[in-house]
Design a protein around this motif. Sequence first.
Motif, PDB file in Angstrom:
ATOM      1  N   VAL A 144       0.838  -1.204   0.000  1.00  0.00           N
ATOM      2  CA  VAL A 144       0.000   0.000   0.000  1.00  0.00           C
ATOM      3  C   VAL A 144       0.873   1.253   0.000  1.00  0.00           C
ATOM      4  CG1 VAL A 144      -1.894   1.188   1.173  1.00  0.00           C
ATOM      5  CG2 VAL A 144      -1.753  -1.296   1.251  1.00  0.00           C
ATOM      6  N   ALA A 145       2.082   1.147   0.570  1.00  0.00           N
ATOM      7  CA  ALA A 145       2.985   2.301   0.600  1.00  0.00           C
ATOM      8  C   ALA A 145       3.348   2.786  -0.796  1.00  0.00           C
ATOM      9  CB  ALA A 145       4.248   1.954   1.374  1.00  0.00           C
ATOM     10  N   ILE A 146       3.366   1.885  -1.775  1.00  0.00           N
ATOM     11  CA  ILE A 146       3.661   2.313  -3.142  1.00  0.00           C
ATOM     12  C   ILE A 146       2.589   3.274  -3.638  1.00  0.00           C
ATOM     13  CG2 ILE A 146       4.101   1.530  -5.499  1.00  0.00           C
ATOM     14  CD1 ILE A 146       4.923  -1.170  -4.299  1.00  0.00           C
ATOM     15  N   ALA A 147       1.338   2.980  -3.306  1.00  0.00           N
ATOM     16  CA  ALA A 147       0.259   3.915  -3.653  1.00  0.00           C
ATOM     17  C   ALA A 147       0.445   5.235  -2.921  1.00  0.00           C
ATOM     18  CB  ALA A 147      -1.105   3.303  -3.309  1.00  0.00           C
ATOM     19  N   GLY A 148       0.889   5.167  -1.664  1.00  0.00           N
ATOM     20  CA  GLY A 148       1.155   6.388  -0.915  1.00  0.00           C
ATOM     21  C   GLY A 148       2.266   7.212  -1.529  1.00  0.00           C
ATOM     22  N   ILE A 193       9.404  11.714   4.657  1.00  0.00           N
ATOM     23  CA  ILE A 193       9.003  10.373   5.074  1.00  0.00           C
ATOM     24  C   ILE A 193       7.658  10.409   5.794  1.00  0.00           C
ATOM     25  CG2 ILE A 193       9.591   8.390   6.509  1.00  0.00           C
ATOM     26  CD1 ILE A 193      11.306   8.645   4.041  1.00  0.00           C
ATOM     27  N   GLN A 194       7.491  11.388   6.681  1.00  0.00           N
ATOM     28  CA  GLN A 194       6.223  11.501   7.414  1.00  0.00           C
ATOM     29  C   GLN A 194       5.057  11.782   6.460  1.00  0.00           C
ATOM     30  OE1 GLN A 194       9.098  13.012   8.443  1.00  0.00           O
ATOM     31  NE2 GLN A 194       9.445  11.494  10.073  1.00  0.00           N
ATOM     32  N   GLN A 195       5.322  12.604   5.440  1.00  0.00           N
ATOM     33  CA  GLN A 195       4.283  12.875   4.455  1.00  0.00           C
ATOM     34  C   GLN A 195       3.885  11.606   3.708  1.00  0.00           C
ATOM     35  OE1 GLN A 195       2.788  15.667   4.307  1.00  0.00           O
ATOM     36  NE2 GLN A 195       4.167  17.350   4.822  1.00  0.00           N
ATOM     37  N   GLN A 196       4.867  10.786   3.352  1.00  0.00           N
ATOM     38  CA  GLN A 196       4.578   9.552   2.634  1.00  0.00           C
ATOM     39  C   GLN A 196       3.827   8.561   3.515  1.00  0.00           C
ATOM     40  OE1 GLN A 196       8.507   8.478   1.388  1.00  0.00           O
ATOM     41  NE2 GLN A 196       8.558   9.978  -0.263  1.00  0.00           N
ATOM     42  N   VAL A 197       4.202   8.501   4.791  1.00  0.00           N
ATOM     43  CA  VAL A 197       3.503   7.616   5.723  1.00  0.00           C
ATOM     44  C   VAL A 197       2.035   8.043   5.851  1.00  0.00           C
ATOM     45  CG1 VAL A 197       3.333   6.916   8.149  1.00  0.00           C
ATOM     46  CG2 VAL A 197       5.557   6.923   7.004  1.00  0.00           C
ATOM     47  N   PHE A 198       1.801   9.355   5.882  1.00  0.00           N
ATOM     48  CA  PHE A 198       0.429   9.843   5.994  1.00  0.00           C
ATOM     49  C   PHE A 198      -0.370   9.509   4.735  1.00  0.00           C
ATOM     50  CE2 PHE A 198      -2.791  13.283   5.640  1.00  0.00           C
ATOM     51  CZ  PHE A 198      -3.529  12.947   6.765  1.00  0.00           C
ATOM     52  N   TRP A 199       0.244   9.684   3.562  1.00  0.00           N
ATOM     53  CA  TRP A 199      -0.441   9.323   2.322  1.00  0.00           C
ATOM     54  C   TRP A 199      -0.751   7.822   2.301  1.00  0.00           C
ATOM     55  CZ3 TRP A 199      -3.221  11.808  -0.902  1.00  0.00           C
ATOM     56  CH2 TRP A 199      -2.967  13.138  -1.235  1.00  0.00           C
ATOM     57  N   THR A 200       0.164   7.013   2.818  1.00  0.00           N
ATOM     58  CA  THR A 200      -0.081   5.570   2.888  1.00  0.00           C
ATOM     59  C   THR A 200      -1.276   5.279   3.788  1.00  0.00           C
ATOM     60  OG1 THR A 200       2.263   5.094   2.515  1.00  0.00           O
ATOM     61  CG2 THR A 200       0.938   3.341   3.511  1.00  0.00           C
ATOM     62  N   PHE A 201      -1.361   6.007   4.908  1.00  0.00           N
ATOM     63  CA  PHE A 201      -2.512   5.838   5.797  1.00  0.00           C
ATOM     64  C   PHE A 201      -3.814   6.152   5.065  1.00  0.00           C
ATOM     65  CE2 PHE A 201      -5.584   8.105   8.484  1.00  0.00           C
ATOM     66  CZ  PHE A 201      -5.973   7.068   9.324  1.00  0.00           C
ATOM     67  N   LEU A 228      -1.551   6.901 -12.604  1.00  0.00           N
ATOM     68  CA  LEU A 228      -2.945   6.504 -12.420  1.00  0.00           C
ATOM     69  C   LEU A 228      -3.099   4.992 -12.534  1.00  0.00           C
ATOM     70  CD1 LEU A 228      -5.919   7.247 -12.051  1.00  0.00           C
ATOM     71  CD2 LEU A 228      -6.068   7.549 -14.542  1.00  0.00           C
ATOM     72  N   GLY A 229      -2.485   4.409 -13.569  1.00  0.00           N
ATOM     73  CA  GLY A 229      -2.587   2.969 -13.752  1.00  0.00           C
ATOM     74  C   GLY A 229      -1.932   2.193 -12.627  1.00  0.00           C
ATOM     75  N   ALA A 230      -0.728   2.637 -12.215  1.00  0.00           N
ATOM     76  CA  ALA A 230      -0.019   1.950 -11.139  1.00  0.00           C
ATOM     77  C   ALA A 230      -0.773   2.068  -9.821  1.00  0.00           C
ATOM     78  CB  ALA A 230       1.386   2.523 -10.995  1.00  0.00           C
ATOM     79  N   TRP A 231      -1.306   3.259  -9.553  1.00  0.00           N
ATOM     80  CA  TRP A 231      -2.069   3.447  -8.311  1.00  0.00           C
ATOM     81  C   TRP A 231      -3.287   2.532  -8.296  1.00  0.00           C
ATOM     82  CZ3 TRP A 231      -7.103   5.046  -7.451  1.00  0.00           C
ATOM     83  CH2 TRP A 231      -7.422   5.338  -6.115  1.00  0.00           C
ATOM     84  N   PHE A 238       8.709   1.451   9.974  1.00  0.00           N
ATOM     85  CA  PHE A 238       9.748   0.937   9.076  1.00  0.00           C
ATOM     86  C   PHE A 238       9.343   1.273   7.645  1.00  0.00           C
ATOM     87  CE2 PHE A 238      11.958  -2.481   6.713  1.00  0.00           C
ATOM     88  CZ  PHE A 238      13.245  -2.268   7.165  1.00  0.00           C
ATOM     89  N   PRO A 239       9.464   2.541   7.251  1.00  0.00           N
ATOM     90  CA  PRO A 239       8.957   2.995   5.949  1.00  0.00           C
ATOM     91  C   PRO A 239       9.876   2.651   4.774  1.00  0.00           C
ATOM     92  CG  PRO A 239       9.894   4.846   7.141  1.00  0.00           C
ATOM     93  CD  PRO A 239       9.983   3.659   8.066  1.00  0.00           C
ATOM     94  N   LYS A 240      10.037   1.350   4.519  1.00  0.00           N
ATOM     95  CA  LYS A 240      10.874   0.885   3.411  1.00  0.00           C
ATOM     96  C   LYS A 240      10.073  -0.127   2.603  1.00  0.00           C
ATOM     97  CE  LYS A 240      15.285   1.643   5.760  1.00  0.00           C
ATOM     98  NZ  LYS A 240      16.584   1.052   6.174  1.00  0.00           N
ATOM     99  N   PRO A 241       9.279   0.336   1.645  1.00  0.00           N
ATOM    100  CA  PRO A 241       8.363  -0.563   0.940  1.00  0.00           C
ATOM    101  C   PRO A 241       9.047  -1.675   0.165  1.00  0.00           C
ATOM    102  CG  PRO A 241       8.428   1.609  -0.095  1.00  0.00           C
ATOM    103  CD  PRO A 241       9.134   1.731   1.212  1.00  0.00           C
TER     104      PRO A 241
END
Length: 458
Positions: free
Chosen positions: A118-122, A139-147, A333-336, A393-396
């Motif tokens: 799911v982190a890849i979508a984030g 990193i915090q921004q990406q974690v929030f988008w993943t959430f 868009l396709g990857a997401w 551990f934000p390492k997708p």
Amino acid sequence: MTEKGSTQPRVMRVSGETVTALAWIGPMLMLLAEAIGSGEILTEPVAGARYGGALLWLILLTIVTKAFWNEAIGRVSIVTGQNFLEACSGMGPPFSWVPWIWFCINLIKDFLLRGGIVAIAGLICHDVFGGLLPGAGEIQQQVFWTFLNFLLVWVILIAGGYRPVETFNTVMCLLFTLSLLICASFVAPDVGGELARGLVPRMATDFDQLLVMMSLAGIVMAGSGTIKYSAWAEERGMGLLGHAREHGRLTREQFQPNSPEEVSRMRGWLRINRTNIILTYVLGLIVCMSTFILGVGILHPAGITLGGPGLARELSLMMTEVLGPWSRNVFYLGAWAAIISTAISIFDGSSRMFLQPLRMKAPGLFGKVSPQVWQKLILSAMMAGSWAVYAFFPKPVTLVLIMGAIDTPMIGIMMVSYAFLGRKYLPAEYRYGKAWWAGIVLMGCLYLTLGVSYAFLK
């Protein structure tokens, strides 16, 4: 017509002559949707980017062996009307313990490691829209988008039923397959020699390459999660799974055929199962080869190995280098969409699988709370745990590679188990021959050897 030892009529709602295989392909495309996210979008480009075409042989071997294995999974479920846990338990020792190993391993994967997917979508959302938290680091921004993406998947699964999810995944699989195929067709002529060299099996040159090899073997066209196909086939009521939903599970004595007509109808179901697998794995092969070719032809020459905060941007190069900068958002868009459909398939299928041990060991839990409610509670726990692990551990890429490495030896064990189920457990009319049995056992031993060798060499 009645079953042996039963007063309920055996119901099989379809024969090979009345319904086409395409009408029942949904469960297989659910499996394809699960595979496309972590395997085809990420792991194969990683392999191509880091090692060129060297691992093509392993990708092809994995696709072929899993196709035969998945046909066995469908055959055993459709013929017996039993799920994974029930069939292995019915076979008795030493196979009755195999499902419990699967459940233990997937407690780790599904409740802790799925955040990497799911982190890849984030990462894609962060790269397109930027940060949402004032003053927070990247990193915090990406974690929030993943959430937020976790939350979206949760809402879709809680609000929808199985059929809308199946339809959504089918559309996403076909669209993303088409876009990748178009891009790969531009690159393929330039990497023909590299791909030809990759047809020759090669040993790993270091531990990192061995980890990628294990991840490919475990993740390409789904890992041990392939077994979820039986849960989705049950939702659709295929073969005797439809009877089991209406009248209860069959014992080994009860699923024996009672007449030539019944054998003919069941063989019609098996043709549907086989046709669905061929169609699905052809689509999977197209996606696999497309992303691998793009990794070999674009990322590898550029020295991009994939990983870190720039993962989404690096992946987008696979299309922008071919079609131009305008295609960046098309790829995103396709990857997401593919990642979201993957997450939906994983959490939907896994939550259905974990209902099996609950029903067997604690049937009293379903007295006041329905299976549907339990499934939603399980998937909610999976998603909460997976997001929490990723937040710390934000390492997708690492999380996805670990999942594939964990799956490889499990696939070997399950292949051997289904070889014996297909040869010894099924009624004689539907059993496999000795050559098929020997081939699946051999492939299972190869997967198991690869997984064990990494553990010892590391």
